[in-house]
Design a protein around this motif. Structure first.
Motif, PDB file in Angstrom:
ATOM      1  N   VAL B 243      -5.165  -6.048   3.556  1.00 13.61           N
ATOM      2  CA  VAL B 243      -4.010  -5.356   3.166  1.00 13.61           C
ATOM      3  C   VAL B 243      -2.929  -5.776   4.382  1.00 13.61           C
ATOM      4  O   VAL B 243      -1.870  -5.710   4.069  1.00 13.61           O
ATOM      5  N   PHE B 284      -3.630   2.698   3.559  1.00 18.05           N
ATOM      6  CA  PHE B 284      -3.739   2.001   2.061  1.00 18.05           C
ATOM      7  C   PHE B 284      -2.407   2.736   1.466  1.00 18.05           C
ATOM      8  O   PHE B 284      -1.861   2.147   0.739  1.00 18.05           O
ATOM      9  N   ALA B 285      -2.281   3.660   1.684  1.00 21.52           N
ATOM     10  CA  ALA B 285      -1.027   4.509   1.170  1.00 21.52           C
ATOM     11  C   ALA B 285       0.291   3.711   1.863  1.00 21.52           C
ATOM     12  O   ALA B 285       1.304   3.457   1.027  1.00 21.52           O
ATOM     13  N   TYR B 287       0.421   0.322   2.715  1.00 18.07           N
ATOM     14  CA  TYR B 287       0.513  -0.460   2.097  1.00 18.07           C
ATOM     15  C   TYR B 287       1.394  -0.556   0.424  1.00 18.07           C
ATOM     16  O   TYR B 287       2.169  -1.039   0.134  1.00 18.07           O
ATOM     17  N   VAL B 288       0.824   0.651  -0.222  1.00 16.59           N
ATOM     18  CA  VAL B 288       1.476   0.640  -1.504  1.00 16.59           C
ATOM     19  C   VAL B 288       2.887   1.054  -1.403  1.00 16.59           C
ATOM     20  O   VAL B 288       3.597   0.451  -2.251  1.00 16.59           O
ATOM     21  N   ILE B 291       5.016  -2.250  -0.159  1.00 20.20           N
ATOM     22  CA  ILE B 291       4.881  -3.242  -1.434  1.00 20.20           C
ATOM     23  C   ILE B 291       5.549  -3.014  -2.519  1.00 20.20           C
ATOM     24  O   ILE B 291       6.161  -3.813  -3.217  1.00 20.20           O
ATOM     25  N   LEU B 292       5.898  -1.607  -2.678  1.00 16.76           N
ATOM     26  CA  LEU B 292       6.878  -1.195  -3.813  1.00 16.76           C
ATOM     27  C   LEU B 292       8.443  -1.450  -3.513  1.00 16.76           C
ATOM     28  O   LEU B 292       9.060  -1.642  -4.279  1.00 16.76           O
TER      29      LEU B 292
ATOM     30  N   LEU C 118       4.473  -6.157  -9.106  1.00 18.22           N
ATOM     31  CA  LEU C 118       4.023  -7.047  -8.267  1.00 18.22           C
ATOM     32  C   LEU C 118       3.348  -8.051  -9.116  1.00 18.22           C
ATOM     33  O   LEU C 118       2.870  -8.160 -10.048  1.00 18.22           O
ATOM     34  N   ILE C 125      -4.367  -6.559  -4.554  1.00 22.30           N
ATOM     35  CA  ILE C 125      -4.712  -6.057  -3.325  1.00 22.30           C
ATOM     36  C   ILE C 125      -4.268  -4.642  -3.410  1.00 22.30           C
ATOM     37  O   ILE C 125      -4.667  -3.680  -3.117  1.00 22.30           O
ATOM     38  N   ALA C 129      -6.164  -0.805  -2.752  1.00 23.84           N
ATOM     39  CA  ALA C 129      -5.666  -0.014  -1.997  1.00 23.84           C
ATOM     40  C   ALA C 129      -5.594   1.257  -2.994  1.00 23.84           C
ATOM     41  O   ALA C 129      -6.054   2.420  -2.402  1.00 23.84           O
ATOM     42  N   ILE C 133      -7.643   4.648  -1.749  1.00 24.41           N
ATOM     43  CA  ILE C 133      -7.016   5.914  -1.681  1.00 24.41           C
ATOM     44  C   ILE C 133      -7.871   7.126  -2.492  1.00 24.41           C
ATOM     45  O   ILE C 133      -8.096   8.144  -1.952  1.00 24.41           O
TER      46      ILE C 133
END
Lengths: 428, 301, 344
Positions: B243, B284-285, B287-288, B291-292, C118, C125, C129, C133
């Protein structure tokens, strides 16, 4: 050319014929031989790989220790079946191991394989409560015996099963003992413990232990000020310990296995915080190899235990020779968890002996009704209530001092004074 | 009963002390993640390969450091050199034996091959070293704690974090200012063009994989001073490293550092001010979400 | 649908093999005692289940070219659908299974619509994630049982509750039905417009769009279908194991199984998922049981080495090996598919 071919052909035919004869002979001999074998196969289903592998391998070693004692001829004092070789009239016990890798689905299929392919008479297992549940469900559906040693979830014996038997104390029993002790300290020593924190791994085992802890805490008016689950295998415990530190409970109940336990202890040391009293469920605290690695950092933590080498020296002398056999296998003394698996096999063996036959219904009926002497149990006995819980399961509360387990409660077993409150990290 | 008193900060200073503790923990953990991820970022940037066995390289490095410490008495403060070197060779060997043969043909093959490698390494160590947790004690840095603004700063983690910055700095300098570094950059930008320029890209790839492993080897060396070693120890670090690298952006070392610090802070703040059990969910949230907004990471090109 | 002459012939052969296989599988279900309760029966059921799982992933990953590591989320939603119906509501699982599958489809569309922006490793990745989550959130979600999980009550064998203990024929029949459904769906897509659009997107999204293919629509359809199938497999898994908890179903390990089996068998091919499962599952099950005496973890060491070997030697998987030796030539457009040829 032709003659050469014919000779080769004839020779290979001869070779083939002798091979076939040899195989038939061996098979016949083998089956004849097999017919003579008097073997009772017992499955041992544990996490031999995966996150709980340390405990799983210890549990298997404990079961094998018990099998060695039963099969062999040992002059142990007060030890049922030790001096006799094998069971009934010359049956010996064969342990068939199974690895569930910490996964409930693998536990289920391994249980089925052990019963259906390996034809084991009973299974001993499975350490993780989440694995014991489906594995014992398989046994119950097949109407076969499942002996459970160290899985602590109280739910296992609340299912109304007929063929399930668990020897260890449940997290419910342990929670009550911890609360009783706190109550005792408050009333007799003016300890002033009013608030409780819980630090537990976010798994079936940890969550259930925490629920039990919370529900009995209410009984003596202990206020829960911190409820902190953590991820198994975490990279750090900074947030968890800091959350506890800022809530600052007087007492903490802990449920952390292995490496998480050592990380927790060290993080607490780094933040210079500890509650007044820290009591653990059956976890990394009871693991002798962890305590060896932690050294003096592990001192003054407490936990509930059904066994320790120190307790054995005084109250369970009959267990000491068994411990030596175990130590030869693993390099460590017996611990509170793995010893329960040994107890399972010893009790099962006694039931088979008493039943006079390798018959599931007779043996199960005896398991449900009889009280068995058990030199590896602290109370010295094992007896099962309906649903399968050992109602003679007994644990004491110990505290580690100078890296040794000192019993502090109940009074009749105590060999030391409690060091209370937890000494500050910088003053040790 | 012994009469001792645990140190307890006064109520007024607690809020500031808590905040500084969370902040410092976040930065330190972030720097440590950066050191673990640096090697992965380099490999991904140059070869477009995600090394699934990265966490297991960390685990092997930690075992190496543990054995050096417990059998030969070498402190992690010094043995990191040896573990770094050992991992350089192990990583280069992994490249030569495994990755090189799947690269270029497919994008997934190296990833899955390294996944197979990770399973192999983890279970090999389980089989040889038993699953027992190993904790190195008696090291020089052990147990020492500094106190800064009411926060406790453990020395092993602090040294690891600071060293991580040094290593990252050296790595960045190496890539940007040395001839080999330029060759690496050239290979990363366009492999065929680099070949035409006379660069032996095969050797560059081996070197890059080796350096990537060396970084995680150094990380493992230092981390053994405060973490227990066991076969599964690398798992979560591995995920976080992925990540970090993806968040920082393809091939960017400063990006990896920034992303790692950000992740460390988010983990720390979410862990304390929301709940410790969701601290990784927050990571992790994060990252999401990022990345958006920026599909190629913070500094990706 | 009219196709080039050569392609029609191959379809016929493949069609005959497919029907033949189904017939054999169905026959085994009806012959009394053919399945029984032996370990081999268990391995057979698992092969069919994992083949179905892999084929469901294949829809999105192989045919449409979107490599997702997030399928264990849909698997888990399906498993919980069945589990909640059985445990919390004390009823038969079927409505729960349907609800779980629909929920999985809905969730898949929701999370992939932004994620499809993406590319390449970033997408992969992101799917890691997402699994992490969901996995961690499920662990703290008390309504579904959280970390404690859901344990099935002891019941008599029945089709109503899809539970069996003394004989695996019921589970086997269910697995064959699931297998027939998932593979049948893929077979029908292969020859339809959707299938061609999917492959077009896989080969080159920009090119496909320039030809008028609505790539977003195609990818989302593939995703929804893939998730629906994966959820059905998850429900079967829950019923088979008498228990659901988050680490059993929503985990990276489980996600990797979806990916590995398909790729080892041959991504983007019809038979790949079945071949992959037919090799990996027996290997996994038999090495665990027979090599336990060699010490802990030996079975996993072999597993790891096998994966490395396959990826190094033949990334197209078993179908690739077969193509090398000229067997089962496969359809001309899928024969050349390698793991990761998908457009980044």
């Amino acid at each position: 050319m032709f003659s050469g071919g014919a000779t080769t052909c004839a020779r290979s035919r001869r070779v083939l014929r002798s091979c076939i004869l040899a195989v038939i002979f061996l098979l016949a001999a083998g089956s004849a031989f097999a017919a003579e074998e008097k073997v009772i196969k017992i499955g041992a289903l544990f996490p031999l790989t995966g996150p709980a592998a340390v405990s799983g391998q210890n549990c298997l070693a404990a079961v094998q220790t018990a099998a060695d004692i039963i099969n062999g001829k040992y002059d142990f004092a007060d030890f049922p079946l030790a001096s006799k070789e094998g069971l009934l009239d010359g049956y010996r016990i064969e342990i068939v191991p199974g690895d569930h890798q910490g996964k409930p689905d693998v536990a289920k299929s391994e249980a089925e394989r052990l019963f259906n392919q390996e034809n084991v008479f009973a299974i001993i297992g499975s350490y993780n409560s989440s694995a014991s549940k489906p594995a014992s469900a398989v046994a119950e559906r097949l109407k076969k015996i499942f002996m459970c040693g160290a899985s602590s979830s109280a739910e296992l014996t609340e299912r109304g099963f007929n063929y399930f038997f668990r020897t260890a104390a449940t997290d419910n029993i342990e929670s009550r003992e911890f609360i009783d002790y706190i109550d005792y300290l408050n009333k007799n020593e003016g300890a002033g413990i009013k608030t409780l924190g819980l630090l537990y791994e976010n798994s079936e085992f940890g969550k259930h232990a925490a629920e039990e802890g919370k529900s009995v805490a209410a009984g003596i008016g202990l206020e829960v000020v911190a409820d902190v689950p953590f991820t198994v295998g975490a990279t750090n415990m900074s947030s968890e310990v800091q959350t506890l530190k800022s809530a600052n409970p007087d007492a903490v109940f802990g449920a952390a296995l292995g490496s998480d336990y050592s990380l927790m202890v060290r993080t607490m040391k780094q933040t210079s915080w500890a509650p007044k009293i820290f009591i653990n469920y059956c976890t990394g605290y009871q693991n002798p190899s962890i305590n060896k690695e932690l050294g003096s950092d592990g001192n003054f933590f407490m936990g509930g235990m059904g066994y320790s080498p120190e307790i054995a020296e005084v109250y369970m002398k009959a267990a000491l020779p068994a411990q030596e056999i175990y130590r030869a296998k693993t390099g460590f003394p017996l611990d509170s968890d793995s010893i329960q698996e040994s107890v399972c096999l010893h009790v099962l063996a006694q039931a088979i002996e008493k039943a006079g036959a390798v018959d599931t219904e007779k043996v199960a009926a005896l398991l449900r009704s009889e009280t068995f002497p058990s030199p590896l149990s602290l109370s010295g006995q094992v007896a099962f209530s309906p649903g399968g819980q050992n109602n003679k399961a007994f644990t004491v509360i110990t505290q580690i001092v100078d890296q040794k387990y000192r019993t502090v409660f109940p009074e009749s077993y105590a060999d030391s004074e409690l060091t209370y409150p937890f000494p500050a990290w910088d003053k040790r | 009963m012994a009469e001792s008193v645990c140190s307890r900060p006064s109520n007024g200073g607690t809020i500031l002390a808590d905040f500084s503790q969370v902040l410092i923990d976040g930065l330190m953990n972030g720097a440590i993640y950066a050191l673990v991820a640096a090697g992965l970022s380099l490999i991904w940037g140059v070869m477009d390969v995600i090394n699934f066995a990265h966490g297991e390289f960390l685990m092997v490095a930690m075992y190496a450091c543990y054995w050096l410490g417990s059998l030969l008495g070498i402190d992690p403060l010094f043995s990191w050199v040896l573990t770094g070197a050992f991992l350089f060779f192990l990583s280069a060997a992994s490249y030569l034996l495994v990755v090189r043969r799947c690269i270029g043909r497919s994008a997934m093959a190296p990833l899955l091959a390294t996944f197979g490698l990770s399973i192999f390494l983890k279970n090999f160590c389980l089989n040889r070293f038993t699953p027992n947790f190993r904790l190195l004690s008696g090291t020089i840095m052990e147990g020492r704690v500094l106190h800064v603004m009411g926060a406790s700063v453990p020395l092993p983690q602090l040294v690891t974090a600071l060293f991580s910055l040094v290593v990252l700095g050296c790595l960045y300098y190496f890539i940007k200012r040395t001839r080999i570094g330029w060759a690496i950059q050239a290979t990363a930008m366009d492999r065929e063009a680099a070949e035409l320029m006379g660069i032996d890209t095969g050797r560059i790839f081996t070197l890059v994989f080796g350096f990537g492993g060396m970084c995680v080897g150094i990380a493992g060396g230092f981390m053994t001073s405060y973490l227990a070693v066991f076969p599964e120890v690398g798992a979560l670090f591995s995920l976080i490293a992925f990540v970090v690298v993806a968040l920082g952006g393809f091939g960017s070392i400063p990006g990896a550092l920034l992303a790692a610090l950000l992740i460390g802070l988010v983990e720390s703040f979410a862990g304390f001010y929301i709940a410790p059990v969701i601290k990784y969910v927050a990571v992790f949230a994060l990252y999401v979400v990022v990345i958006l907004i920026r599909p190629k990471g913070l500094f990706g090109w | 649908m009219a196709e080039a002459g050569g392609a029609v012939k191959k379809t016929d052969t493949e069609g005959r093999i497919w029907l033949g296989l189904l017939a054999v599988l169905a026959l085994l279900a009806v012959i009394p005692g053919a399945i029984g309760n032996a370990f081999h029966a268990h391995v057979l059921v698992l092969i069919l289940l994992y083949a179905s799982m892999a084929q469901s992933w294949n829809i999105l990953g192989g045919y449409c070219g979107q490599i997702s590591f997030g399928h264990s989320v849909f698997f888990g939603i399906g498993a919980y659908g069945a589990g909640m119906a059985m445990v919390r509501y004390g009823s038969a699982p079927w409505l729960g299974v349907l609800a779980g599958a629909l929920a999985a489809s809905a969730v898949s569309v929701l999370i992939s619509w932004p994620c499809f922006k993406l590319r390449g490793h970033y997408f992969a990745i992101a799917t890691f994630a997402v699994v992490e989550i969901f996995g961690r959130l499920f662990l703290v979600w008390d309504w579904i049982g959280g970390a404690l999980g859901l344990d099935y009550p002891i019941m008599d064998d029945s089709w109503t509750h899809f539970l069996w203990s003394s004989d695996k024929t019921g589970y086997y029949t269910g697995a064959v039905a699931l297998f027939a459904l998932v593979f049948g769906v893929v077979r029908s897509i292969e020859g339809r417009r959707l299938g061609y659009y999917m492959r077009a997107v896989r080969e080159g999204q920009e090119t496909a769009e320039s030809l008028g293919v609505n790539s977003t629509h195609v990818k989302l359809t593939a995703m929804a279908l893939s998730a629906f199938m994966a959820a059905l497999c998850g429900a079967f898994f829950a019923q088979y194991n008498y228990r659901v908890d988050p680490p059993m179903v929503v985990s990276l390990d489980m996600s990797m199984k979806f990916v590995l089996i398909t790729i080892l068998g041959g991504m983007g091919t019809f038979w790949g998922p079945l071949l992959g499962a037919a090799v990996l599952i027996p290997l996994q099950e038999y090495t665990r049981t027979y090599l336990a005496s060699l010490g802990a973890g030996v079975d996993q060491v072999i597993y790891g080495l096998l994966i490395i070997f396959m990826m190094v030697r033949q990334p197209r998987g078993i179908m690739g090996f077969l193509a090398e030796f000229g067997i089962l030539g496969g359809r001309s457009d899928s024969a050349g598919k390698e793991a990761g040829d998908a457009s980044p």
